[in-house]
Design a protein around this motif. Sequence first.
Motif, short mmCIF file in Angstrom:
data_model
loop_
_atom_site.label_atom_id
_atom_site.label_comp_id
_atom_site.label_asym_id
_atom_site.label_seq_id
_atom_site.Cartn_x
_atom_site.Cartn_y
_atom_site.Cartn_z
N MET A 1 -101.62 12.63 22.36
CA MET A 1 -101.13 12.37 23.69
C MET A 1 -99.75 13.01 23.83
N ALA A 2 -99.53 13.67 24.95
CA ALA A 2 -98.23 14.25 25.24
C ALA A 2 -97.74 13.67 26.56
N ILE A 3 -96.50 13.21 26.58
CA ILE A 3 -95.90 12.69 27.81
C ILE A 3 -94.78 13.66 28.18
N MET A 4 -94.85 14.20 29.39
CA MET A 4 -93.91 15.23 29.78
C MET A 4 -92.96 14.74 30.86
N SER A 5 -91.68 14.87 30.63
CA SER A 5 -90.74 14.79 31.74
C SER A 5 -90.37 16.24 31.97
N PHE A 6 -90.03 16.60 33.18
CA PHE A 6 -89.91 18.02 33.44
C PHE A 6 -88.54 18.56 33.09
N TYR A 7 -88.49 19.19 31.97
CA TYR A 7 -87.40 20.05 31.56
C TYR A 7 -88.10 21.37 31.26
N LEU A 8 -87.65 22.43 31.85
CA LEU A 8 -88.34 23.71 31.69
C LEU A 8 -88.50 24.07 30.23
N ASP A 9 -87.50 23.76 29.41
CA ASP A 9 -87.62 24.10 27.99
C ASP A 9 -88.67 23.25 27.29
N HIS A 10 -89.04 22.10 27.84
CA HIS A 10 -90.10 21.28 27.25
C HIS A 10 -91.47 21.69 27.74
N ALA A 11 -91.58 22.01 29.02
CA ALA A 11 -92.89 22.23 29.64
C ALA A 11 -93.31 23.69 29.72
N ALA A 12 -92.40 24.61 29.47
CA ALA A 12 -92.70 26.02 29.67
C ALA A 12 -93.82 26.54 28.77
N SER A 13 -94.03 25.93 27.63
CA SER A 13 -95.10 26.40 26.75
C SER A 13 -96.42 25.67 27.00
N LEU A 14 -96.43 24.72 27.91
CA LEU A 14 -97.63 23.91 28.12
C LEU A 14 -98.87 24.72 28.55
N PRO A 15 -98.76 25.70 29.46
CA PRO A 15 -99.97 26.48 29.79
C PRO A 15 -100.55 27.18 28.56
N TYR A 16 -99.68 27.71 27.72
CA TYR A 16 -100.16 28.34 26.48
C TYR A 16 -100.80 27.30 25.58
N PHE A 17 -100.12 26.18 25.40
CA PHE A 17 -100.58 25.13 24.52
C PHE A 17 -101.94 24.58 24.94
N LEU A 18 -102.11 24.35 26.26
CA LEU A 18 -103.36 23.76 26.76
C LEU A 18 -104.50 24.76 26.86
N GLU A 19 -104.20 26.03 27.09
CA GLU A 19 -105.25 27.02 27.34
C GLU A 19 -105.56 27.93 26.16
N LYS A 20 -104.64 28.07 25.22
CA LYS A 20 -104.85 29.06 24.16
C LYS A 20 -104.77 28.50 22.75
N THR A 21 -104.76 27.18 22.64
CA THR A 21 -104.79 26.53 21.33
C THR A 21 -105.97 25.57 21.30
N THR A 22 -106.16 24.90 20.19
CA THR A 22 -107.28 23.96 20.05
C THR A 22 -106.88 22.53 20.41
N PHE A 23 -105.75 22.33 21.06
CA PHE A 23 -105.28 21.00 21.43
C PHE A 23 -106.34 20.31 22.30
N LYS A 24 -106.71 19.10 21.93
CA LYS A 24 -107.71 18.33 22.67
C LYS A 24 -107.17 16.99 23.18
N GLY A 25 -105.87 16.78 23.05
CA GLY A 25 -105.27 15.53 23.47
C GLY A 25 -105.09 15.44 24.97
N ARG A 26 -104.42 14.39 25.40
CA ARG A 26 -104.18 14.15 26.82
C ARG A 26 -102.71 14.44 27.14
N VAL A 27 -102.46 14.89 28.36
CA VAL A 27 -101.10 15.17 28.84
C VAL A 27 -100.90 14.36 30.11
N PHE A 28 -99.81 13.62 30.17
CA PHE A 28 -99.49 12.78 31.32
C PHE A 28 -98.20 13.26 31.98
N MET A 29 -98.19 13.26 33.30
CA MET A 29 -97.00 13.57 34.09
C MET A 29 -97.01 12.69 35.32
#
Length: 85
Positions: A1-29
């Motif tokens: 599970m990933a909980i995101m508050s929006f800081y660009l340095d925290h969230a900027a890799s999220l599209p890569y992480f969710l679309e190009k890795t094997t991560f199967k967890g949940r992301v909440f915003m």
Amino acid sequence: MAIMSFYLDHAASLPYFLEKTTFKGRVFMTHATKAMYKLLLSDYVKVSNASVEDMLFDEHDILRSMDKIEVRFQHPMIDLQAVTD
């Protein structure tokens, strides 16, 4: 599970992480955070000086990642009618 508050340095890799890795967890915003995520990262892709080959993600990755982000309220909702009864 990933909980995101929006800081660009925290969230900027999220599209890569969710679309190009094997991560199967949940992301909440929160709703507002998810809206900022889409707007700021889409803007980043448009103004980036990186070549297409060097970019970690593109607009399509951002849009696909939106479906994987679950909206949660940051603060509990209080039913004022129940409080006054």
